[in-house]
Design a protein around this motif. Structure first.
Motif, PDB file in Angstrom:
ATOM      1  N   MET A   1       0.834  -1.213   0.000  1.00 33.18           N
ATOM      2  CA  MET A   1       0.000   0.000   0.000  1.00 33.18           C
ATOM      3  C   MET A   1       0.860   1.250   0.000  1.00 33.18           C
ATOM      4  N   ARG A   2       0.198   2.372  -0.302  1.00 31.23           N
ATOM      5  CA  ARG A   2       0.905   3.643  -0.348  1.00 31.23           C
ATOM      6  C   ARG A   2       1.588   3.965   0.979  1.00 31.23           C
ATOM      7  N   ARG A   3       0.921   3.569   2.105  1.00 31.50           N
ATOM      8  CA  ARG A   3       1.419   3.939   3.430  1.00 31.50           C
ATOM      9  C   ARG A   3       2.844   3.402   3.633  1.00 31.50           C
ATOM     10  N   ASP A   4       3.090   2.250   3.025  1.00 29.66           N
ATOM     11  CA  ASP A   4       4.367   1.608   3.287  1.00 29.66           C
ATOM     12  C   ASP A   4       5.478   2.113   2.371  1.00 29.66           C
ATOM     13  N   ARG A   5       5.038   2.919   1.377  1.00 30.83           N
ATOM     14  CA  ARG A   5       6.039   3.360   0.434  1.00 30.83           C
ATOM     15  C   ARG A   5       7.078   4.273   1.094  1.00 30.83           C
ATOM     16  N   SER A   6       8.260   4.209   0.558  1.00 31.12           N
ATOM     17  CA  SER A   6       9.300   5.055   1.155  1.00 31.12           C
ATOM     18  C   SER A   6       9.228   6.456   0.585  1.00 31.12           C
ATOM     19  N   VAL A   7       9.681   7.385   1.327  1.00 29.41           N
ATOM     20  CA  VAL A   7       9.681   8.782   0.886  1.00 29.41           C
ATOM     21  C   VAL A   7      10.590   8.930  -0.327  1.00 29.41           C
ATOM     22  N   GLY A   8      11.695   8.200  -0.299  1.00 34.76           N
ATOM     23  CA  GLY A   8      12.639   8.272  -1.412  1.00 34.76           C
ATOM     24  C   GLY A   8      11.989   7.862  -2.711  1.00 34.76           C
ATOM     25  N   ARG A   9      11.277   6.702  -2.646  1.00 34.97           N
ATOM     26  CA  ARG A   9      10.638   6.217  -3.872  1.00 34.97           C
ATOM     27  C   ARG A   9       9.550   7.191  -4.308  1.00 34.97           C
ATOM     28  N   LEU A  10       8.843   7.681  -3.319  1.00 38.44           N
ATOM     29  CA  LEU A  10       7.768   8.621  -3.606  1.00 38.44           C
ATOM     30  C   LEU A  10       8.321   9.857  -4.304  1.00 38.44           C
ATOM     31  N   ARG A 207       4.430  15.500   9.115  1.00 37.89           N
ATOM     32  CA  ARG A 207       3.581  15.147  10.266  1.00 37.89           C
ATOM     33  C   ARG A 207       4.183  14.012  11.091  1.00 37.89           C
ATOM     34  N   PRO A 208       4.521  12.885  10.460  1.00 38.63           N
ATOM     35  CA  PRO A 208       5.137  11.829  11.300  1.00 38.63           C
ATOM     36  C   PRO A 208       6.431  12.304  11.947  1.00 38.63           C
ATOM     37  N   LEU A 209       7.188  13.128  11.198  1.00 44.19           N
ATOM     38  CA  LEU A 209       8.456  13.636  11.743  1.00 44.19           C
ATOM     39  C   LEU A 209       8.166  14.531  12.949  1.00 44.19           C
ATOM     40  N   ALA A 210       7.108  15.368  12.807  1.00 46.01           N
ATOM     41  CA  ALA A 210       6.737  16.263  13.909  1.00 46.01           C
ATOM     42  C   ALA A 210       6.335  15.433  15.124  1.00 46.01           C
ATOM     43  N   ARG A 211       5.634  14.304  14.865  1.00 46.31           N
ATOM     44  CA  ARG A 211       5.230  13.444  16.002  1.00 46.31           C
ATOM     45  C   ARG A 211       6.460  12.884  16.702  1.00 46.31           C
ATOM     46  N   VAL A 212       7.432  12.470  15.904  1.00 43.53           N
ATOM     47  CA  VAL A 212       8.661  11.909  16.496  1.00 43.53           C
ATOM     48  C   VAL A 212       9.368  12.997  17.300  1.00 43.53           C
ATOM     49  N   VAL A 213       9.437  14.210  16.696  1.00 43.66           N
ATOM     50  CA  VAL A 213      10.122  15.321  17.395  1.00 43.66           C
ATOM     51  C   VAL A 213       9.393  15.628  18.697  1.00 43.66           C
ATOM     52  N   SER A 214       8.041  15.606  18.655  1.00 46.92           N
ATOM     53  CA  SER A 214       7.280  15.907  19.885  1.00 46.92           C
ATOM     54  C   SER A 214       7.556  14.840  20.941  1.00 46.92           C
ATOM     55  N   ALA A 228       8.057   6.583  20.435  1.00 47.38           N
ATOM     56  CA  ALA A 228       7.583   7.025  19.127  1.00 47.38           C
ATOM     57  C   ALA A 228       6.879   5.848  18.464  1.00 47.38           C
ATOM     58  N   ASP A 229       5.854   6.155  17.582  1.00 50.72           N
ATOM     59  CA  ASP A 229       5.150   5.096  16.867  1.00 50.72           C
ATOM     60  C   ASP A 229       5.997   4.696  15.666  1.00 50.72           C
ATOM     61  N   ALA A 230       6.583   3.503  15.752  1.00 52.92           N
ATOM     62  CA  ALA A 230       7.512   3.085  14.706  1.00 52.92           C
ATOM     63  C   ALA A 230       6.781   2.330  13.604  1.00 52.92           C
ATOM     64  N   GLY A 231       5.441   2.247  13.669  1.00 53.51           N
ATOM     65  CA  GLY A 231       4.696   1.494  12.662  1.00 53.51           C
ATOM     66  C   GLY A 231       3.943   2.413  11.722  1.00 53.51           C
ATOM     67  N   GLU A 232       4.260   3.701  11.803  1.00 48.73           N
ATOM     68  CA  GLU A 232       3.473   4.653  11.038  1.00 48.73           C
ATOM     69  C   GLU A 232       4.385   5.483  10.155  1.00 48.73           C
ATOM     70  N   ILE A 235       8.950   4.544   5.549  1.00 45.59           N
ATOM     71  CA  ILE A 235       9.906   3.692   6.255  1.00 45.59           C
ATOM     72  C   ILE A 235      11.075   4.485   6.816  1.00 45.59           C
ATOM     73  N   GLU A 236      11.433   5.619   6.145  1.00 47.71           N
ATOM     74  CA  GLU A 236      12.531   6.416   6.687  1.00 47.71           C
ATOM     75  C   GLU A 236      12.152   6.963   8.064  1.00 47.71           C
ATOM     76  N   ILE A 237      10.908   7.500   8.170  1.00 45.80           N
ATOM     77  CA  ILE A 237      10.440   8.046   9.446  1.00 45.80           C
ATOM     78  C   ILE A 237      10.327   6.911  10.455  1.00 45.80           C
ATOM     79  N   GLN A 238       9.864   5.760   9.976  1.00 41.13           N
ATOM     80  CA  GLN A 238       9.767   4.601  10.863  1.00 41.13           C
ATOM     81  C   GLN A 238      11.148   4.269  11.418  1.00 41.13           C
ATOM     82  N   ALA A 239      12.132   4.375  10.508  1.00 39.46           N
ATOM     83  CA  ALA A 239      13.506   4.076  10.950  1.00 39.46           C
ATOM     84  C   ALA A 239      13.955   5.099  11.999  1.00 39.46           C
ATOM     85  N   VAL A 240      13.586   6.376  11.760  1.00 40.93           N
ATOM     86  CA  VAL A 240      13.963   7.428  12.728  1.00 40.93           C
ATOM     87  C   VAL A 240      13.279   7.140  14.071  1.00 40.93           C
TER      88      VAL A 240
END
Lengths: 663, 124
Positions: A1-10, A207-214, A228-232, A235-240
């Motif tokens: 699904m789109r959710r799992d796509r990486s930012v790089g590929r996107l 948004r996910p990055l902001a959540r991680v920062v918060s 941090a929610d590592a399932g959302e 994948i780069e943000i998930q890795a962070v």
């Protein structure tokens, strides 16, 4: 699904699409340009020259026809020249036309040229015909027909070419419109793609990055359980998020370890306090042994004291039953190999080379078990008192923290033992002093008892004599016996005061304090002193506030008032007054005994409270006294933590002020 | 005549008390220790005994307690002579059953008047 796509590929896809759109747009424009150029090329290099050549052909033939006809009609040779010029021009124009013509025009051109050639054949015949002849006229008609056939072909071709021009221009216009539309559409598409990509990327990254920062911020401000929610998100943000969580876990582990160490430190500190609080060496050692087993964790904890230092057994163990068992060998090992402040731990890399347990000691350890051993010297002051040994049956070795904490306990134990020994010595000294004090009191009591018996005889017989029980006395005998009697009384009072002083001085701790009703004490003393005051005709006044309570020894307070009041009465001449005042001050009770007596010379007031001191005017006036009364008063007041002051003037009176704390 | 028992190990005091009591018209039996005091008390059944607290052997307090314990002498009046001002001596004397006590050094006059007061109260 789109959710799992990486930012790089996107991002790659979004930019790929953008590039494709831009390239497409460029290609469309280039194609359009090339096509336009072709249209223009065809127009300028083919169609328009053809049109020109066609018009020229028409013009050449028209010139030829006109000049030939003119010649035939007029016979004018000049016109024939024009004809010849046209004829040569025809050859050139005809060639030009043929050259320009392509496959599609070749038919028409050759047909037109056939018509023209047909006309030319006739024209040659005409030219040879005599001018202004019948034949010539006939030729003109024929020529005219042929010419018109040619002109018709020429016109048709011209119309053909005009159609081609219009057609090409229309194609060009159409192409231009299509190109514009395509470019506009592609540009719009690119813009939309870029905007969508921006919005999407912002949404998917920011948004996910902001959540991680918060999460990082909130953790920093104390919410340490937060992860941090590592399932959302991509994948780069998930890795962070994953990395943040791992760092958090590591931080928590470190913090937990620090907390454990801090807890351990606190427990050790508490144990140190407890050890030092003990007043008996043995209790301090047992506290250390039990506490260490619990806090540091060891199967055997034992303390060996250097011989001759204390009364405790040479080895004190966590498990008493081991002393004669597995610890038997260790109990016999001297700990002399450990100097003051030395430490020895199994597998301790930082161990000093010169601290090496002797073979016997190692052997004794081995008898206990093969686990790690930790031995720390115990010292008090500059003395080496013994050693503290911890042995584990197995398991982990000693950490640096363990060693430090055990050292700290050893230091506390050293201090505790040192203090306990000092305390024991002090207790011993106190007991000795108490014995001495008791002996002194017993002695004083015996002495006074032994003195009373002869005094009783002396006083008793003097009384018998004075009472004339042994016959009437002469006045001088009576006076002498009175002197004996007076001095006997004085001796008796001295003995009593000495006994009292000795008792009171034998230590403030004998003063038993209890709540005392000072009003009752004052009334009791006033009642006792009243007969003496009446006898001396001295007025007794009281100014006592009620209620008036303080914590004191009632008997001693009674003695203070008795001594002060009897002194005041004794030293006040007939007609004077003695006043007892008592009132409550700040946290203290103020007692004032004032008289209008003979007073005390200023120079003697300093020594007033010394033993056996008597004021010179009292001695002069032969007022009896032991010189101990005020010494007793001062001692009692000081035992109660109070103060005493005297204000006096000779001939005017004396005021004694006592301040006693309420508690 | 009323008999008074005087027990004191000090001969001078014994004589002093005896003299003063005889002057006051009482019959005196004087002894020098506790044991003799017990014997004489049983033999003469005196109305009153003056006992010195500190005597060798049986102390005055011991004698007092024993006199009170014996039904023959239980009703006897007892005055203790004490050289100590400590309260425990006085309390000890009273708890042993003494009727009064006099502290050494005492005035013979005062002793006689106390004895007479006790005797007259007992007669009344």
């Amino acid at each position: 699904m789109r959710r799992d796509r990486s930012v790089g590929r996107l991002l790659t896809r979004a930019f790929g699409l953008l590039v494709a759109l831009i390239v497409l747009s460029g290609a469309a424009e280039t194609t359009a340009l090339i096509m336009q150029r072709r249209v223009v090329d065809e127009l300028s290099s083919h169609v328009q020259p053809l049109e020109l050549a066609n018009a020229e052909m028409h013009s050449v033939l028209a010139d030829a026809q006109r000049s030939l006809r003119g010649y035939l009609l007029t016979g004018d040779g000049q016109l024939l020249d024009t004809y010849h010029v046209a004829r040569s021009s025809y050859a050139v124009t005809g060639r030009k036309l043929r050259d320009l013509a392509q496959d599609r025009e070749a038919g028409r051109v050759s047909r037109q040229l056939q018509e023209a050639d047909a006309w030319w054949v006739l024209a040659e015949r005409q030219r040879e015909a005599p001018p202004r002849s019948e034949a010539a006229a006939g030729y003109v008609t024929e020529g005219k027909r042929l010419f018109q056939q040619f002109a018709a072909e020429n016109r048709a071709f011209d119309a053909d070419l005009a159609g081609r021009v219009a057609d090409l221009q229309e194609r060009s216009a159409r192409l231009s419109v299509v190109t514009t539309v395509v470019v506009v559409v592609l540009t719009l598409l690119a813009a939309v793609t870029a905007a969508l990509a921006a919005v999407h990327v912002a949404g998917r990254i920011t948004r996910p990055l902001a959540r991680v920062v918060s999460v990082i911020d909130r953790r920093r401000s104390g919410e340490l359980d937060l992860r941090a929610d590592a399932g959302e998100g991509p994948i780069e943000i998930q890795a962070v998020a994953q990395a943040v969580n791992e760092m958090a876990e590591r931080g928590d582990r470190i913090r937990r370890a620090e907390q454990d160490v801090a807890r351990l430190r606190a427990a050790v500190r508490q144990l140190g306090y407890r050890i030092r609080a003990h007043l008996k060496v043995e209790d301090a050692i047992h506290e250390a042994v039990r506490g260490l087993a619990e806090i540091i964790g060891a199967d055997h904890v034992l303390v060996r004291m250097a011989p001759g230092q204390t009364d405790v057994p040479p080895l004190v163990s966590l498990h008493d039953e081991h002393v004669g068992g597995v610890l038997k060998e260790l109990a016999d090992c001297d700990v002399g190999w450990l100097g003051l402040g030395d430490v020895w731990a199994t597998d301790d890399p930082s161990a000093e080379a010169d601290v090496q347990p002797p073979e016997a000691e190692r052997h004794a350890w081995a008898a206990v078990g093969d686990g790690p051993v930790l031995t720390v010297a115990v010292g008090g002051g500059d003395e080496r008192l013994g050693a503290l040994t911890l042995i584990r049956d197995g398991g982990p070795g000693w950490t640096a923290v363990d060693v430090r904490l055990v050292e700290s306990i050893a230091a506390d134990l050293g201090r505790g033992v040192h203090h306990a020994r000092l305390y024991e010595r002090e207790q011993h000294l106190v007991a000795r002093l108490q014995e001495l004090d008791t002996a002194k009191n017993d002695f004083m009591s015996t002495v006074s008892h032994e003195l009373r018996t002869p005094l009783t005889s002396i006083a008793g017989y003097v009384e018998l004599l004075l009472d004339a029980e042994a016959g009437e006395l002469e006045p001088p005998q009576q006076r002498m016996l009175q002197v004996i009697g007076r001095n006997t009384r004085r001796l008796r009072e001295l003995i009593e005061d000495m006994l009292i002083l000795s008792k009171i001085e034998s230590g403030a701790f004998r003063t038993t304090r209890a709540p005392v009703d000072l009003v009752a004490v004052a009334e009791q003393v006033l009642a006792a002193i009243a007969p003496a005051a009446a006898k001396a005709t001295v007025e007794l006044r009281t100014e006592v506030e009620r209620p008036l309570e303080l914590s004191a020894d009632a008997e001693q307070l009674d003695r203070v008032l008795m001594n002060l009041l009897s002194n005041a009465v004794k030293f006040t001449p007939a007609g004077g007054t003695v006043t007892l005042a008592a009132r409550r001050g700040d946290d203290e009770v103020v007692l004032v005994v004032a008289d209008t007596g003979i007073g005390i010379p200023a120079a003697e007031q300093q020594s007033l409270f010394g033993r056996f001191f008597r004021a010179s005017n009292a001695i002069r006036q032969a007022i009896p006294g032991t010189g101990l009364g005020l010494a007793i008063v001062r001692t009692i007041v000081e035992n109660h933590g109070g103060r005493i002051e005297v204000a006096s003037a000779v001939g005017e009176g004396t005021t004694v002020t006592i301040r006693l704390p309420v508690q | 005549m009323t008999v008074v028992l005087v027990a004191d190990d000090d001969a001078d005091i014994r004589d002093l008390v005896a003299f003063k009591l005889e002057q006051a018209g009482l019959e005196v039996v004087a002894v020098e220790d506790g044991q003799a005091a017990l014997e004489q008390a049983r033999a003469h059944r005196p109305a009153l005994a003056v006992l010195d607290v500190s005597m060798p052997g049986l102390s005055g307090i011991d004698v007092c307690r024993m006199l009170r314990a014996d039904p023959v002498t239980a009703g006897m009046l007892i005055i203790m002579l004490t050289a100590r001002v400590q309260e425990q001596d006085v309390e000890g004397g009273f708890s042993a059953g003494a009727d009064d006590y006099v502290t050494k050094p005492f005035s013979p006059r005062e002793l006689v008047s106390r004895i007479q007061a006790l005797l007259s109260r007992a007669r009344a």
